[in-house]
Motif scaffolding. Structure first.
Motif, PDB file in Angstrom:
ATOM      1  N   ALA A  16      -5.852  -9.618  37.816  1.00  0.00           N
ATOM      2  CA  ALA A  16      -4.430  -9.562  38.167  1.00  0.00           C
ATOM      3  C   ALA A  16      -3.679  -8.793  37.083  1.00  0.00           C
ATOM      4  O   ALA A  16      -3.876  -9.042  35.893  1.00  0.00           O
ATOM      5  N   VAL A  17      -2.812  -7.855  37.479  1.00  0.00           N
ATOM      6  CA  VAL A  17      -1.992  -7.127  36.507  1.00  0.00           C
ATOM      7  C   VAL A  17      -0.520  -7.507  36.646  1.00  0.00           C
ATOM      8  O   VAL A  17       0.292  -7.237  35.756  1.00  0.00           O
ATOM      9  N   ALA A  18      -0.154  -8.105  37.780  1.00  0.00           N
ATOM     10  CA  ALA A  18       1.209  -8.580  38.058  1.00  0.00           C
ATOM     11  C   ALA A  18       1.060  -9.516  39.248  1.00  0.00           C
ATOM     12  O   ALA A  18       0.003  -9.525  39.887  1.00  0.00           O
ATOM     13  N   PRO A  19       2.094 -10.308  39.565  1.00  0.00           N
ATOM     14  CA  PRO A  19       1.970 -11.206  40.711  1.00  0.00           C
ATOM     15  C   PRO A  19       1.621 -10.439  41.994  1.00  0.00           C
ATOM     16  O   PRO A  19       2.346  -9.532  42.400  1.00  0.00           O
ATOM     17  N   GLY A  20       0.478 -10.755  42.580  1.00  0.00           N
ATOM     18  CA  GLY A  20       0.069 -10.118  43.839  1.00  0.00           C
ATOM     19  C   GLY A  20      -0.495  -8.719  43.695  1.00  0.00           C
ATOM     20  O   GLY A  20      -0.742  -8.043  44.693  1.00  0.00           O
ATOM     21  N   VAL A  21      -0.697  -8.256  42.474  1.00  0.00           N
ATOM     22  CA  VAL A  21      -1.246  -6.897  42.263  1.00  0.00           C
ATOM     23  C   VAL A  21      -2.523  -7.013  41.437  1.00  0.00           C
ATOM     24  O   VAL A  21      -2.506  -7.543  40.320  1.00  0.00           O
ATOM     25  N   PHE A  22      -3.620  -6.523  41.998  1.00  0.00           N
ATOM     26  CA  PHE A  22      -4.935  -6.687  41.374  1.00  0.00           C
ATOM     27  C   PHE A  22      -5.578  -5.335  41.095  1.00  0.00           C
ATOM     28  O   PHE A  22      -5.456  -4.386  41.859  1.00  0.00           O
ATOM     29  N   TRP A  38      -6.507  -0.294  43.413  1.00  0.00           N
ATOM     30  CA  TRP A  38      -5.527  -1.384  43.363  1.00  0.00           C
ATOM     31  C   TRP A  38      -5.496  -2.102  44.700  1.00  0.00           C
ATOM     32  O   TRP A  38      -5.575  -1.482  45.762  1.00  0.00           O
ATOM     33  N   LEU A  39      -5.388  -3.419  44.606  1.00  0.00           N
ATOM     34  CA  LEU A  39      -5.356  -4.286  45.785  1.00  0.00           C
ATOM     35  C   LEU A  39      -4.062  -5.089  45.697  1.00  0.00           C
ATOM     36  O   LEU A  39      -3.827  -5.786  44.700  1.00  0.00           O
ATOM     37  N   LEU A  40      -3.199  -4.953  46.721  1.00  0.00           N
ATOM     38  CA  LEU A  40      -1.880  -5.587  46.664  1.00  0.00           C
ATOM     39  C   LEU A  40      -1.720  -6.594  47.798  1.00  0.00           C
ATOM     40  O   LEU A  40      -2.001  -6.260  48.965  1.00  0.00           O
ATOM     41  N   GLU A  41      -1.269  -7.791  47.456  1.00  0.00           N
ATOM     42  CA  GLU A  41      -0.959  -8.783  48.485  1.00  0.00           C
ATOM     43  C   GLU A  41       0.177  -8.245  49.333  1.00  0.00           C
ATOM     44  O   GLU A  41       1.164  -7.734  48.810  1.00  0.00           O
ATOM     45  N   ASP A  42      -0.003  -8.341  50.638  1.00  0.00           N
ATOM     46  CA  ASP A  42       0.953  -7.717  51.554  1.00  0.00           C
ATOM     47  C   ASP A  42       1.283  -8.712  52.675  1.00  0.00           C
ATOM     48  O   ASP A  42       0.868  -8.536  53.822  1.00  0.00           O
ATOM     49  N   GLY A  45      -1.524 -10.069  54.818  1.00  0.00           N
ATOM     50  CA  GLY A  45      -2.702  -9.213  54.672  1.00  0.00           C
ATOM     51  C   GLY A  45      -2.719  -8.556  53.299  1.00  0.00           C
ATOM     52  O   GLY A  45      -2.137  -9.061  52.335  1.00  0.00           O
ATOM     53  N   TRP A  46      -3.398  -7.408  53.221  1.00  0.00           N
ATOM     54  CA  TRP A  46      -3.567  -6.695  51.949  1.00  0.00           C
ATOM     55  C   TRP A  46      -3.345  -5.199  52.120  1.00  0.00           C
ATOM     56  O   TRP A  46      -3.606  -4.650  53.193  1.00  0.00           O
ATOM     57  N   THR A  47      -2.866  -4.571  51.049  1.00  0.00           N
ATOM     58  CA  THR A  47      -2.811  -3.106  50.982  1.00  0.00           C
ATOM     59  C   THR A  47      -3.753  -2.649  49.871  1.00  0.00           C
ATOM     60  O   THR A  47      -3.773  -3.227  48.782  1.00  0.00           O
ATOM     61  N   ILE A  48      -4.541  -1.619  50.193  1.00  0.00           N
ATOM     62  CA  ILE A  48      -5.465  -1.017  49.227  1.00  0.00           C
ATOM     63  C   ILE A  48      -4.873   0.314  48.778  1.00  0.00           C
ATOM     64  O   ILE A  48      -4.355   1.061  49.609  1.00  0.00           O
ATOM     65  N   VAL A  49      -4.937   0.609  47.472  1.00  0.00           N
ATOM     66  CA  VAL A  49      -4.534   1.933  46.994  1.00  0.00           C
ATOM     67  C   VAL A  49      -5.755   2.625  46.398  1.00  0.00           C
ATOM     68  O   VAL A  49      -6.306   2.165  45.388  1.00  0.00           O
ATOM     69  N   GLY A 174       4.294  -6.522  50.868  1.00  0.00           N
ATOM     70  CA  GLY A 174       4.602  -7.926  50.614  1.00  0.00           C
ATOM     71  C   GLY A 174       6.091  -8.081  50.359  1.00  0.00           C
ATOM     72  O   GLY A 174       6.926  -7.546  51.097  1.00  0.00           O
ATOM     73  N   ALA A 175       6.439  -8.777  49.269  1.00  0.00           N
ATOM     74  CA  ALA A 175       7.841  -9.106  49.007  1.00  0.00           C
ATOM     75  C   ALA A 175       8.601  -7.969  48.321  1.00  0.00           C
ATOM     76  O   ALA A 175       9.809  -8.056  48.140  1.00  0.00           O
TER      77      ALA A 175
END
Ligand SMILES: [Zn+2]
Length: 340
Positions: A16-22, A38-42, A45-49, A174-175
């Motif tokens: 984890a690098v920030a809330p919901g960002v991996f 990067w994998l982001l809580e969305d 679901g999830w968003t992949i970068v 996500g948020a």
């Protein structure tokens, strides 16, 4: 510069690098042996970068992440920063698997298809022509004919459609709202992503902590000025807040983007000055290689080094500091003018 997270995640795991960002790391079969994704809580679901270079090892890392890290939620979106194979490689596999389209800029989407199809500028003849014009001789060109085209190895297929990303557009992941920041010089229309609320900048290849981003001239645009384009893009990143955590595609996440932007400006300024100085007598791009680089290159890296040498010469030519002359065989030399 400050690196708040000292250890990179092991392949197949996340940090984890920030809330919901991996942060994810995948292997690359090159000297540059890794890429950060990067994998982001969305929401639900999830968003992949970015996607990784297509190797069985990288597919295995993804499978492990899908099995262990997604908490049963689907991948809703795949974002691709640019068309280079380490970034877009597994895009088709990921998109087919999850039933989504990639989100990327139009130029990167079209260029990926062009290079995979060996279209304009991606064929051997175009590369040979550009390199010959800039001083590479026959023995050093032979490898172009023998060289494996790495692109299809890293990018075995591509989706036929994309959702276009535009510069400055914002959308929610996500948020939080994320803004697209397009940059130039490394690839045609590279997308970075900025989230003000989280203080994060997903930089892709445009802002790396230790290595300088490759800025090369390629056969499709022999008069291009990627150094100028890159420096202009850096100026945009310098407008971000100083405490922004930069998430680069290679190396470690860092704070201190202004110091990094300044160092990159200085790096290119020094190299441009050295090239100008060398051109007191007529020089080809091959001649200025030792001015720009203090090492010898294997064939693959020679292509990138030549691209960078031409890029620095073009920058100076377009600003009137160098004058380019072609001999009767069409070989270019560059000579310093009075206007420096
Ligand atoms: Zn790249």
């Amino acid at each position: 510069m400050h690196y708040p997270i000292a250890n990179a995640p092991a392949p197949g795991t996340v940090t984890a690098v920030a809330p919901g960002v991996f942060w994810l790391r995948m292997p690359l079969p090159f000297v540059l042996n890794h890429i950060n994704l990067w994998l982001l809580e969305d929401g639900d679901g999830w968003t992949i970068v970015d996607c990784g270079f297509a190797t069985d090892e990288a597919r295995g890392c993804w499978e492990q992440i899908f099995a262990q890290q997604l908490q049963g939620k689907p991948v809703k979106r795949v974002i691709v920063t640019h068309f280079h194979p380490d970034h877009i490689g597994l895009c088709n596999w990921l998109c087919e698997k999850h039933g989504v389209m990639p989100w990327m800029t139009k130029s990167e989407f079209l260029q990926a298809h062009n290079v995979l199809a060996r279209g304009a500028g991606a064929d051997r003849d175009s590369v040979r022509e550009l390199m010959t014009a800039h001083g590479l001789d026959a023995p050093r060109l032979k490898w172009i004919d023998e060289r494996e085209n790495l692109y299809p190895r890293g990018v075995p297929g591509l989706p036929g459609a994309h959702r276009r990303l535009r510069d400055n557009e914002s959308f929610a992941i996500g948020a939080h709202s994320w803004r697209v920041v397009v940059g130039h010089g490394h690839s045609p229309e590279h997308a970075s992503l900025y989230c003000e609320a989280l203080g994060l900048f997903i930089a892709g290849d445009m802002l790396l902590p230790r290595i300088s981003t490759n800025v090369s001239v390629w056969p499709t645009e022999p008069e291009a000025d990627p150094v100028g384009d890159f420096l202009a893009s850096l100026t945009r990143y310098a407008a971000l807040p100083p405490d922004t955590l930069v998430l680069p595609s290679h190396g470690l996440p860092f704070r201190g983007l202004h110091a990094r932007v300044d160092a990159l400006h200085e790096h290119h300024r020094t190299r441009l000055n050295s090239v100008t100085e060398a051109c007191r007598t007529p020089q080809t791009a091959v001649d200025v290689l030792p001015v720009l680089f203090d090492r010898k290159f294997d064939d693959h890296h020679l292509l990138f080094a030549m691209g960078e040498a031409i890029a620095h010469l073009n920058y100076l030519m377009h600003r009137g500091s160098l004058r380019r002359t072609a001999d009767r065989n069409g070989h270019y030399t560059f000579l310093r003018t009075e206007k420096v």
